[in-house]
Design a protein around this motif. Structure first.
Motif, mmCIF file in Angstrom:
data_model
loop_
_atom_site.group_PDB
_atom_site.id
_atom_site.type_symbol
_atom_site.label_atom_id
_atom_site.label_comp_id
_atom_site.label_asym_id
_atom_site.label_seq_id
_atom_site.Cartn_x
_atom_site.Cartn_y
_atom_site.Cartn_z
ATOM 1 N N SER A 5 59.732 81.308 -12.942
ATOM 2 C CA SER A 5 59.272 80.436 -11.874
ATOM 3 C C SER A 5 60.441 79.741 -11.208
ATOM 4 O O SER A 5 61.471 79.498 -11.820
ATOM 5 C CB SER A 5 58.313 79.384 -12.427
ATOM 6 N N THR A 6 60.273 79.410 -9.948
ATOM 7 C CA THR A 6 61.338 78.737 -9.229
ATOM 8 C C THR A 6 61.173 77.227 -9.352
ATOM 9 O O THR A 6 60.175 76.736 -9.859
ATOM 10 C CB THR A 6 61.280 79.090 -7.740
ATOM 11 N N GLY A 7 62.137 76.510 -8.826
ATOM 12 C CA GLY A 7 62.084 75.066 -8.868
ATOM 13 C C GLY A 7 60.956 74.472 -8.050
ATOM 14 O O GLY A 7 60.632 73.303 -8.199
ATOM 15 N N THR A 8 60.353 75.271 -7.174
ATOM 16 C CA THR A 8 59.250 74.747 -6.384
ATOM 17 C C THR A 8 57.972 74.649 -7.213
ATOM 18 O O THR A 8 57.018 74.010 -6.819
ATOM 19 C CB THR A 8 58.957 75.649 -5.173
ATOM 20 N N GLU A 9 57.970 75.288 -8.371
ATOM 21 C CA GLU A 9 56.794 75.266 -9.218
ATOM 22 C C GLU A 9 56.819 74.053 -10.139
ATOM 23 O O GLU A 9 57.875 73.639 -10.603
ATOM 24 C CB GLU A 9 56.764 76.526 -10.088
ATOM 25 N N THR A 10 55.648 73.512 -10.420
ATOM 26 C CA THR A 10 55.586 72.448 -11.406
ATOM 27 C C THR A 10 55.423 73.093 -12.780
ATOM 28 O O THR A 10 55.021 74.246 -12.885
ATOM 29 C CB THR A 10 54.387 71.534 -11.150
ATOM 30 N N GLY A 11 55.719 72.321 -13.826
ATOM 31 C CA GLY A 11 55.616 72.849 -15.173
ATOM 32 C C GLY A 11 54.241 73.399 -15.475
ATOM 33 O O GLY A 11 54.087 74.393 -16.172
ATOM 34 N N GLN A 12 53.226 72.779 -14.897
ATOM 35 C CA GLN A 12 51.845 73.173 -15.136
ATOM 36 C C GLN A 12 51.592 74.642 -14.774
ATOM 37 O O GLN A 12 50.762 75.302 -15.355
ATOM 38 C CB GLN A 12 50.976 72.272 -14.260
ATOM 39 N N TYR A 13 52.341 75.129 -13.794
ATOM 40 C CA TYR A 13 52.092 76.481 -13.297
ATOM 41 C C TYR A 13 53.177 77.462 -13.687
ATOM 42 O O TYR A 13 53.200 78.576 -13.207
ATOM 43 C CB TYR A 13 51.966 76.461 -11.768
ATOM 44 N N ARG A 14 54.069 77.063 -14.554
ATOM 45 C CA ARG A 14 55.232 77.917 -14.832
ATOM 46 C C ARG A 14 54.831 79.310 -15.290
ATOM 47 O O ARG A 14 55.510 80.269 -15.000
ATOM 48 C CB ARG A 14 56.118 77.262 -15.891
ATOM 49 N N ALA A 15 53.700 79.401 -16.025
ATOM 50 C CA ALA A 15 53.333 80.711 -16.562
ATOM 51 C C ALA A 15 52.428 81.509 -15.628
ATOM 52 O O ALA A 15 52.023 82.613 -15.960
ATOM 53 C CB ALA A 15 52.650 80.533 -17.913
ATOM 54 N N ALA A 16 52.091 80.931 -14.457
ATOM 55 C CA ALA A 16 51.178 81.651 -13.560
ATOM 56 C C ALA A 16 51.933 82.733 -12.807
ATOM 57 O O ALA A 16 52.822 82.460 -12.015
ATOM 58 C CB ALA A 16 50.520 80.684 -12.588
ATOM 59 N N ALA A 17 51.583 84.001 -13.072
ATOM 60 C CA ALA A 17 52.209 85.106 -12.342
ATOM 61 C C ALA A 17 51.729 85.116 -10.900
ATOM 62 O O ALA A 17 52.456 85.466 -9.988
ATOM 63 C CB ALA A 17 51.871 86.428 -13.027
ATOM 64 N N LEU A 18 50.479 84.716 -10.708
ATOM 65 C CA LEU A 18 49.888 84.662 -9.371
ATOM 66 C C LEU A 18 49.255 83.288 -9.189
ATOM 67 O O LEU A 18 48.493 82.827 -10.044
ATOM 68 C CB LEU A 18 48.807 85.732 -9.226
ATOM 69 N N ARG A 19 49.615 82.656 -8.102
ATOM 70 C CA ARG A 19 49.028 81.344 -7.831
ATOM 71 C C ARG A 19 48.606 81.290 -6.366
ATOM 72 O O ARG A 19 49.416 81.496 -5.468
ATOM 73 C CB ARG A 19 50.026 80.249 -8.134
ATOM 74 N N VAL A 20 47.327 81.034 -6.160
ATOM 75 C CA VAL A 20 46.738 81.016 -4.817
ATOM 76 C C VAL A 20 46.216 79.608 -4.560
ATOM 77 O O VAL A 20 45.488 79.057 -5.384
ATOM 78 C CB VAL A 20 45.563 82.014 -4.743
ATOM 79 N N THR A 21 46.617 79.026 -3.429
ATOM 80 C CA THR A 21 46.135 77.690 -3.104
ATOM 81 C C THR A 21 45.610 77.629 -1.667
ATOM 82 O O THR A 21 46.240 78.145 -0.750
ATOM 83 C CB THR A 21 47.247 76.626 -3.251
ATOM 84 N N GLY A 22 44.459 77.004 -1.520
ATOM 85 C CA GLY A 22 43.912 76.679 -0.198
ATOM 86 C C GLY A 22 43.743 77.861 0.740
ATOM 87 O O GLY A 22 43.919 77.722 1.954
ATOM 88 N N LEU A 23 43.347 79.012 0.185
ATOM 89 C CA LEU A 23 43.306 80.226 1.006
ATOM 90 C C LEU A 23 42.081 80.230 1.927
ATOM 91 O O LEU A 23 40.941 80.127 1.463
ATOM 92 C CB LEU A 23 43.269 81.453 0.083
ATOM 93 N N ARG A 24 42.364 80.362 3.220
ATOM 94 C CA ARG A 24 41.291 80.401 4.230
ATOM 95 C C ARG A 24 41.454 81.640 5.091
ATOM 96 O O ARG A 24 42.564 82.000 5.474
ATOM 97 C CB ARG A 24 41.344 79.163 5.141
ATOM 98 N N ARG A 25 40.305 82.283 5.377
ATOM 99 C CA ARG A 25 40.324 83.438 6.285
ATOM 100 C C ARG A 25 38.977 83.536 6.987
ATOM 101 O O ARG A 25 37.921 83.554 6.339
ATOM 102 C CB ARG A 25 40.584 84.733 5.496
ATOM 103 N N SER A 26 39.028 83.557 8.311
ATOM 104 C CA SER A 26 37.819 83.750 9.126
ATOM 105 C C SER A 26 37.963 85.045 9.902
ATOM 106 O O SER A 26 39.075 85.454 10.246
ATOM 107 C CB SER A 26 37.660 82.609 10.139
ATOM 108 N N PHE A 27 36.836 85.676 10.178
ATOM 109 C CA PHE A 27 36.835 86.868 11.036
ATOM 110 C C PHE A 27 35.928 86.610 12.223
ATOM 111 O O PHE A 27 34.843 86.034 12.063
ATOM 112 C CB PHE A 27 36.338 88.094 10.263
ATOM 113 N N PRO A 28 36.353 87.060 13.415
ATOM 114 C CA PRO A 28 35.496 86.875 14.585
ATOM 115 C C PRO A 28 34.297 87.827 14.545
ATOM 116 O O PRO A 28 34.445 88.984 14.186
ATOM 117 C CB PRO A 28 36.437 87.216 15.757
ATOM 118 N N HIS A 29 33.137 87.307 14.843
ATOM 119 C CA HIS A 29 31.921 88.115 14.941
ATOM 120 C C HIS A 29 31.179 87.697 16.203
ATOM 121 O O HIS A 29 31.365 86.570 16.677
ATOM 122 C CB HIS A 29 31.040 87.928 13.701
ATOM 123 N N PRO A 30 30.353 88.586 16.762
ATOM 124 C CA PRO A 30 29.671 88.271 18.020
ATOM 125 C C PRO A 30 28.915 86.939 17.981
ATOM 126 O O PRO A 30 28.929 86.183 18.951
ATOM 127 C CB PRO A 30 28.697 89.440 18.197
#
Ligand SMILES: Nc1ncnc2c1ncn2[C@@H]1O[C@H](COP(=O)(O)OP(=O)(O)O)[C@@H](O)[C@H]1O
Ligand SMILES: [Mg+2]
Length: 239
Positions: A5-30
């Motif tokens: 982990s890099t210095g941007t990570e907190t100790g709490q997440y040091r072992a997380a290989a994948l960390r996803v935060t606040g992910l948002r995605r919208s798609f346009p529909h008619p």
């Protein structure tokens, strides 16, 4: 071993290989934008196999596309060992079995599976004997060893799916993403796929499986459900 982990990570997440935060995605529909992911959070450690369930259309494939960088979120972050994914992220960091498979039609099954191994570390450093051995072992394990010289359109969809899984795991990625990996298999080949997924996690990969299949949930360390754009823990696997 120290954490990568890099210095941007907190100790709490040091072992997380994948960390996803606040992910948002919208798609346009008619009828107006559809908010498929609405601030989704997920952390997966190396060695963990996590299944993602959710009804058809809940956003499982959209989520995997964002995790592997096929698609970009409207907002939020996806970090692999603390680093964002980019065009130069190697297969050894993140590999995917997409729902549409994405095999190269101009390469044979064996050549498709070999691709991440040949790209790893630059073509000049490739040990062809080791590549062939790894490809053959995976094809045999997934019961497609008779098909290595065929092109994808010369085999069934279920056989193509196993080839795409073999390609995804070939270079032993830190994070393995798989979309409905048992959806097109007959009962005889499902155990081989389940054993391979489980072994990837046991060997240290963070494995995420989007699935409806109760057999996959049974081999999971943790199960999460995608509903209304967020993930909720649905508990440990039921054996
Ligand atoms: N490229 C796209 N353009 C427009 N809408 C999309 C696109 N991709 C996904 N969606 C929307 O996202 C929803 C979730 O789709 P998907 O991620 O494929 O669900 P799942 O894999 O859970 O079945 C769909 O109902 C669809 O409306
Ligand atoms: Mg899907």
């Amino acid at each position: 071993m120290t954490s990568t982990s890099t210095g941007t990570e907190t100790g709490q997440y040091r072992a997380a290989a994948l960390r996803v935060t606040g992910l948002r995605r919208s798609f346009p529909h008619p009828g107006g934008d559809v908010d498929v992911l609405r601030g989704l959070e997920l952390s997966v450690r190396g060695g963990e196999l996590v299944t993602v369930s959710g009804r058809s259309g809940s956003g499982k494939s959209s989520l995997l596309a964002l995790l592997c960088g096929f698609d970009a979120p409207d907002s939020g972050t996806v970090l692999f060992d603390g680093e964002p994914i980019g065009a130069d992220t190697p297969w050894t960091t993140c590999a995917v079995l997409p729902q549409a498979l994405g095999l190269a039609g101009e390469l044979t099954i064996a050549e498709n599976v070999a691709l991440p191994l040949r790209l790893r570390g630059g073509a000049r450093s490739v040990d062809s004997t080791a590549v062939t051995a790894r490809v053959n072992a995976l094809l045999t394990e997934l019961r497609i060893d008779q098909l290595g010289d065929r092109y994808p359109l010369e085999v069934s969809f279920g056989q193509q799916q196993r080839a795409a899984l073999a390609r995804a795991v070939a270079a032993r990625p830190t994070v393995l993403l798989t979309d409905e990996p048992t959806a097109h298999l007959d009962a005889g080949t499902t155990p081989a796929v389940l054993a391979l997924l489980r072994r990837c996690a046991d060997e240290g990969a963070a494995v995420i499986v989007a699935t409806h299949d109760a057999q996959v949930h049974r081999i999971a360390d943790r199960r999460v459900a995608l509903k209304e754009g967020v993930l909720t823990e649905s508990g440990p696997a039921v054996n």
